[in-house]
Design a protein around this motif. Structure first.
Motif, PDB file in Angstrom:
ATOM      1  N   ASP A 170      53.926  24.048  93.461  1.00 11.43           N
ATOM      2  CA  ASP A 170      55.300  23.699  93.089  1.00 11.43           C
ATOM      3  C   ASP A 170      55.213  22.626  92.008  1.00 11.43           C
ATOM      4  O   ASP A 170      54.259  21.852  91.928  1.00 11.43           O
ATOM      5  N   ASP A 213      62.132  22.134  87.455  1.00 12.03           N
ATOM      6  CA  ASP A 213      63.577  22.345  87.525  1.00 12.03           C
ATOM      7  C   ASP A 213      64.262  21.034  87.861  1.00 12.03           C
ATOM      8  O   ASP A 213      63.632  20.092  88.337  1.00 12.03           O
ATOM      9  N   GLN A 240      68.834  27.712  89.555  1.00 16.59           N
ATOM     10  CA  GLN A 240      69.619  26.621  90.141  1.00 16.59           C
ATOM     11  C   GLN A 240      71.105  26.929  89.934  1.00 16.59           C
ATOM     12  O   GLN A 240      71.449  28.006  89.482  1.00 16.59           O
ATOM     13  N   GLY A 242      67.126  25.208  95.156  1.00 23.51           N
ATOM     14  CA  GLY A 242      68.298  24.402  95.469  1.00 23.51           C
ATOM     15  C   GLY A 242      68.981  24.715  96.785  1.00 23.51           C
ATOM     16  O   GLY A 242      70.063  24.209  97.046  1.00 23.51           O
ATOM     17  N   LEU A 243      68.348  25.568  97.608  1.00 23.33           N
ATOM     18  CA  LEU A 243      68.974  25.918  98.886  1.00 23.33           C
ATOM     19  C   LEU A 243      68.245  25.246 100.049  1.00 23.33           C
ATOM     20  O   LEU A 243      67.299  24.508  99.848  1.00 23.33           O
TER      21      LEU A 243
HETATM   22  N1  PRF Z   1      62.880  23.551  93.471  1.00 24.07           N
HETATM   23  C1  PRF Z   1      61.534  23.312  93.581  1.00 24.07           C
HETATM   24  N2  PRF Z   1      60.916  23.283  94.776  1.00 24.07           N
HETATM   25  C2  PRF Z   1      61.640  23.493  95.891  1.00 24.07           C
HETATM   26  C3  PRF Z   1      63.019  23.750  95.855  1.00 24.07           C
HETATM   27  C4  PRF Z   1      63.691  23.777  94.586  1.00 24.07           C
HETATM   28  O1  PRF Z   1      64.903  23.986  94.442  1.00 24.07           O
HETATM   29  C5  PRF Z   1      63.434  23.917  97.188  1.00 24.07           C
HETATM   30  C6  PRF Z   1      64.798  24.248  97.667  1.00 24.07           C
HETATM   31  N3  PRF Z   1      65.383  23.228  98.433  1.00 24.07           N
HETATM   32  C7  PRF Z   1      62.297  23.759  97.989  1.00 24.07           C
HETATM   33  N4  PRF Z   1      61.232  23.496  97.191  1.00 24.07           N
HETATM   34  N5  PRF Z   1      60.837  23.100  92.472  1.00 24.07           N
END
Ligand code: PRF
Ligand code: ZN
Length: 370
Positions: free
Chosen positions: A91, A145, A188, A215-216
């Motif tokens: 991530d 993001d 998003q 975003g959830l």
């Molecule tokens: N963006 C990123 N990692 C995430 C999320 C996101 O929106 C979420 C959702 N809550 C979990 N991990 N980059």
């Protein structure tokens, strides 16, 4: 593109697919355990292979703090460093903006964090996030993001969505290894269907190897959550993987798979294990409860994992929250449960009995029909 995504079977919007990545060929729907620091807490990579994990997650932000992506690169990449031969996903660090917001300051340039190690500011730009992720070497890397909580309202949601779209171009331009690493974009736009639609279209235009719905799972009600997932999967290309970030609960994975999502990640199965809770077909089994002290049954008689074959609830009751082994054994079972759920989703879609599987799953979780 460094992946192949072949749909093997469908049931309405649900898909069972083969996802071929540089380090492993996976079957979807799939759940990815989270190993923030290059380890799934308490489990060895051999154990993760034994229970059928296909992809595990690392985090750019945490790995950069310790041990640092330069060192990981010098030592041959994260696969070699952590002795994991299957697929990895990192991530971008974007999510830490929400989870560590008190430490972060977001501008058009990027996110500035206060390092929790030495307090020094660290600027994570889209370019820097991709550079770090190129060094780490995961099969799938995520765009940086601008994440905001779904529970806030107002112009900040719109700003974050447009910024996410501007940042994707900087991520694409910075990505130096598109032949061996797949850059996924992240949708998003909060709970606003117009903003989500603009973001989906913008990302699809960029023709990325895969897409995430971000975003959830941040405190919104289930109805809104499922509505956004349904809207995004409908707008994303059929022939590319769709990843719902930070999801999590077995029920959500079943519902999102029915809505056409393919990939999931969450700390929940391992975190809840450390608090003494096991995932079972009926829901949750709290091993700390006094009733477990003399219970000679395994956690889940229908589970074929090593823990359920070898240990009783009584023994685990004795260990949980007192000895590291308790967390380790419960994490092993909980991840085995998630892997079985992933496999069951895949095979039931493939064999045309997805509705029966979902009905059975719901009946076990909600026996009173509520
Ligand atoms: N963006 C990123 N990692 C995430 C999320 C996101 O929106 C979420 C959702 N809550 C979990 N991990 N980059
Ligand atoms: Zn088990």
């Amino acid at each position: 593109m460094a992946l192949r995504f072949e749909i093997l079977g469908r049931f309405n919007r649900a898909r069972a697919a083969r996802l071929t990545l540089p380090h492993f060929t996976c079957q979807t729907p799939l759940f990815m355990p989270v190993g923030t620091q290059g380890t799934i807490k308490g489990l060895t990579t051999d154990q993760l292979e034994d229970i059928g994990c296909q992809i595990i997650l690392g985090n750019t932000y945490h790995l950069e703090l310790r041990p640092g992506s330069r060192l990981i690169d010098e030592l041959g990449g994260l696969h070699k460093f952590m002795n994991w031969k299957r697929a990895l996903l990192t991530d971008s660090g974007g999510f830490q903006m929400v989870s560590l917001l008190h430490l972060a300051d977001i501008t058009e340039e990027g996110v500035t964090f206060q390092s929790p190690v030495d307090g020094k500011p660290m600027l994570l730009t889209p370019e820097e996030s991709i550079h770090i992720q190129n060094n780490i070497g995961a099969d799938i890397i995520m765009a940086l993001d601008d994440v905001v909580k779904t529970t806030i309202t107002g112009p900040r949601i719109e700003e974050a969505m447009y910024r996410t779209l501007r940042w994707i171009d900087r991520c694409i331009a910075a990505h130096k290894k598109p032949d061996v690493q797949n850059l996924f974009g992240i949708v998003q736009g909060g709970l606003d269907p117009v903003l989500r639609d603009i973001c989906v279209r913008g990302l699809v235009e960029r023709n990325l190897p895969g897409y995430a719905i971000g975003g959830l799972a941040g405190g919104e009600d289930k109805d809104s959550f499922w509505r956004v997932v349904a809207q995004c999967t409908a707008g994303l290309p059929e022939n590319k993987p769709r990843y719902v970030m930070g999801v999590g609960y077995p029920l959500d994975i079943v519902v999102c798979s029915a809505l056409g999502a393919d990939m999931y990640d969450c700390v929940y199965p391992t975190r809840t294990a450390r608090f003494g809770t096991a995932l079972v077909p009926e829901g949750l089994l709290k091993l700390k409860q006094n009733a477990m002290a003399t219970d000679e049954r395994p956690i889940d008689p229908t589970c074929s994992c090593m823990v359920c074959k070898k240990y009783t609830r009584a023994y685990l009751h004795c260990l949980v929250t007192k000895d590291a082994m308790g967390s380790q054994l419960l994490s092993y079972h909980n991840l085995s449960f998630m892997m079985r759920l992933s496999r069951d989703l895949h095979t039931s879609i493939l064999e045309g009995r997805f509705p029966e599987f979902v009905r059975g799953f719901l009946r076990a979780q909600f026996p009173k029909g509520d």
